[in-house]
Structures are given as structure tokens and as C-alpha cells.
Design a protein around this motif. Structure first.
Motif, PDB file in Angstrom:
ATOM      1  N   LEU A  74     -10.679   7.848   1.733  1.00 40.82           N
ATOM      2  CA  LEU A  74     -11.214   6.503   1.951  1.00 40.82           C
ATOM      3  C   LEU A  74     -12.549   6.580   2.682  1.00 40.82           C
ATOM      4  N   TRP A  75     -12.634   7.452   3.663  1.00 40.36           N
ATOM      5  CA  TRP A  75     -13.881   7.632   4.397  1.00 40.36           C
ATOM      6  C   TRP A  75     -14.991   8.155   3.486  1.00 40.36           C
ATOM      7  N   GLN A  76     -14.619   9.020   2.552  1.00 40.30           N
ATOM      8  CA  GLN A  76     -15.635   9.624   1.693  1.00 40.30           C
ATOM      9  C   GLN A  76     -16.314   8.604   0.786  1.00 40.30           C
ATOM     10  N   ALA A  77     -15.692   7.462   0.596  1.00 40.98           N
ATOM     11  CA  ALA A  77     -16.340   6.406  -0.181  1.00 40.98           C
ATOM     12  C   ALA A  77     -17.579   5.880   0.532  1.00 40.98           C
ATOM     13  N   TYR A  78     -17.625   6.057   1.857  1.00 39.11           N
ATOM     14  CA  TYR A  78     -18.740   5.556   2.655  1.00 39.11           C
ATOM     15  C   TYR A  78     -19.591   6.686   3.249  1.00 39.11           C
ATOM     16  N   ALA A  79     -19.022   7.875   3.306  1.00 38.73           N
ATOM     17  CA  ALA A  79     -19.739   9.050   3.814  1.00 38.73           C
ATOM     18  C   ALA A  79     -19.240  10.257   3.010  1.00 38.73           C
ATOM     19  N   PRO A  80     -19.878  10.554   1.876  1.00 38.97           N
ATOM     20  CA  PRO A  80     -19.390  11.591   0.973  1.00 38.97           C
ATOM     21  C   PRO A  80     -19.256  12.972   1.609  1.00 38.97           C
ATOM     22  N   ASP A  81     -19.988  13.224   2.693  1.00 39.36           N
ATOM     23  CA  ASP A  81     -19.917  14.541   3.326  1.00 39.36           C
ATOM     24  C   ASP A  81     -18.762  14.668   4.315  1.00 39.36           C
ATOM     25  N   TRP A 121     -20.356  -1.525   8.134  1.00 44.06           N
ATOM     26  CA  TRP A 121     -19.534  -1.309   9.325  1.00 44.06           C
ATOM     27  C   TRP A 121     -18.847   0.050   9.259  1.00 44.06           C
ATOM     28  N   ALA A 122     -18.282   0.383   8.113  1.00 46.72           N
ATOM     29  CA  ALA A 122     -17.608   1.666   7.959  1.00 46.72           C
ATOM     30  C   ALA A 122     -18.587   2.820   8.172  1.00 46.72           C
ATOM     31  N   GLN A 123     -19.768   2.716   7.599  1.00 49.96           N
ATOM     32  CA  GLN A 123     -20.756   3.777   7.752  1.00 49.96           C
ATOM     33  C   GLN A 123     -21.172   3.948   9.210  1.00 49.96           C
ATOM     34  N   ARG A 124     -21.299   2.835   9.922  1.00 46.05           N
ATOM     35  CA  ARG A 124     -21.672   2.916  11.336  1.00 46.05           C
ATOM     36  C   ARG A 124     -20.600   3.653  12.137  1.00 46.05           C
ATOM     37  N   ALA A 163     -13.947   4.599  17.464  1.00 43.29           N
ATOM     38  CA  ALA A 163     -14.521   4.425  16.130  1.00 43.29           C
ATOM     39  C   ALA A 163     -13.472   4.677  15.052  1.00 43.29           C
ATOM     40  N   THR A 164     -12.606   5.653  15.283  1.00 42.89           N
ATOM     41  CA  THR A 164     -11.551   5.968  14.317  1.00 42.89           C
ATOM     42  C   THR A 164     -10.578   4.803  14.187  1.00 42.89           C
ATOM     43  N   VAL A 165     -10.225   4.197  15.322  1.00 38.73           N
ATOM     44  CA  VAL A 165      -9.337   3.030  15.299  1.00 38.73           C
ATOM     45  C   VAL A 165      -9.988   1.879  14.546  1.00 38.73           C
TER      46      VAL A 165
END
Length: 221
Positions: free
Chosen positions: A175-182, A120-123, A103-105
Motif C-alpha cells: 500500500l505504501w509503495q503506491a505512494y512511494a515506489p522505493d 498526505w500519504a507521501q508526506r 507518521a506510521t500511525v
């Protein structure tokens, strides 16, 4: 024996740790598999690392298969617990860890797109969080993830956490926090994993294989 690796690869790191723990000599050949000079396709039709090239056998590829091959060819010391139920548990831990890595890749590739897919990013981020949460639960207060000696499950978790360090170092968390703030650095969210990593980070095989991000000089997407 040659191991074709990539310096930040958690999949190759698993193999390196296992070989070092078993005292198996090997030559490390580092590559960037997306660059034009890669030798990977000569040995693996899927063009993926790592690839283990034995002196007396055909190339072996895909990290989990390589780990099984090593265990079969070099059974001492064993990387799996003696009890069948614990051996299966260790393999399940490896499956979880590799799922988070996959998933990280996928997130890395998605972030290269001009307009990443939020869905897709959120998944993928749910997979990252879900897997790390489950491993944090399984590790608990144990010295070893499964059983009473260092083995496959420990290696899988250590390789995963090293990969999450690369995520932090390369600035992916914002960048991840844009899709998962936590989202936050893994060691802030998962205290059991942080304790476990600190307990094992000075083990010679762990320290010697610490991941290093390579410099990408050619287009990869």
C-alpha cells in the motif's frame, strides 16, 4: 502496579522493556483502546495507551512521560547515560523514533479511507524514510545507539523496529509503495538497523515484549 497496554503498541513496549530492565514488578493489562469495553478513558482523559497505574500515585500516561517517571522513581539501573550530552542525545533519538511511529500511525489511518490522500500519504512516508535513515546513520556499527550500556535510545529504536515488523506482517508495504515506489521492508533498506536489531533481539526484555497484532472486531474509523 498495572500497565494498561496493547499487544502491538510500540509506545507501551518501551515502558514494558524499561520496567523489566529495572526489575520493577507490574501486572500487564492488554486492551484494544477502540473497543467499547476499554478502560483507558477511566485513567487517561486523552484515551490513549499506555497508562501506568502505580499502587501509590495517580495514573501516569504518555509513553515518554511514563519513561521519565520510571527513571525518577526507579533510578537503578539508569536508562540514561551519565554524561549530560549523551543523555540529551538519547532523548533526541527517542524523539526521532516517536516521530516515525506517529507518521506510521497516521499512515495506518489514512489507508483506511476509501480514497487516501496521495499528498498526505507521501508526506508521512517521507517522515518514515527520513527518520529511519537518520537512525540508521546514528546507529552505525555501534552496539548501543548512545553510550556504552543498554538504555533509552536502544529501547526507542527497538520499539520502532518492532512496529515496522508489524507494518510488514499486516501487508502495509505494498500500500505504501503506491505512494512511494522505493519503499521496502525496513531491514532491506537499513543494514545498520538490521544488524542492531539482530544483536539485541534475544535480550530477555526485548524477546518477552515482541509485538503481536490484535484482532480488530469493532469499527475504529
Amino acid at each position: 502496579m498495572i500497565l494498561i497496554s496493547a499487544t502491538p503498541s510500540p509506545f507501551a513496549r518501551k515502558v514494558r522493556i524499561a520496567l523489566m530492565e529495572k526489575g520493577v514488578p507490574f501486572t500487564l493489562q492488554n486492551e484494544i483502546p477502540w473497543h467499547a469495553d476499554t478502560q483507558t478513558s477511566r485513567y487517561n482523559p486523552l484515551e490513549q495507551l499506555p497508562v501506568l497505574i502505580p499502587d501509590d500515585a495517580d495514573p501516569v500516561f504518555e509513553s515518554s512521560h511514563i519513561m521519565e517517571w520510571i527513571e525518577w522513581r526507579y533510578p537503578t539501573p539508569p536508562m540514561l547515560p551519565d554524561a549530560p550530552n549523551e543523555a540529551l542525545e538519547a532523548k533526541q533519538v527517542q524523539v526521532i523514533a516517536e516521530g516515525v511511529l506517529d507518521a506510521t500511525v497516521l499512515l495506518f489511518w489514512e489507508m483506511q479511507r476509501p480514497q487516501p490522500s496521495a499528498e498526505w500519504a507521501q508526506r508521512q512516508l517521507r517522515k518514515v524514510k527520513g527518520g529511519l535513515t537518520e537512525l540508521n546513520r546514528r546507529v552505525g556499527t555501534r552496539e548501543h545507539v548512545v553510550g556504552d550500556r543498554f538504555g533509552l535510545a536502544d529501547i526507542a529504536v527497538i520499539a520502532l523496529l518492532g512496529n515496522q515488523d508489524i507494518v510488514i506482517e499486516t501487508g502495509m508495504i505494498p500500500l505504501w509503495q503506491a505512494y512511494a515506489p522505493d519503499m521496502a521492508p525496513w531491514h532491506e533498506l537499513y543494514p545498520n538497523l538490521a544488524r542492531f536489531e539482530a544483536l539485541h533481539r534475544d535480550r530477555p526484555s526485548v524477546r518477552a515484549t515482541a509485538p503481536v497484532m490484535f484482532a480488530l472486531t469493532e469499527k475504529i474509523v
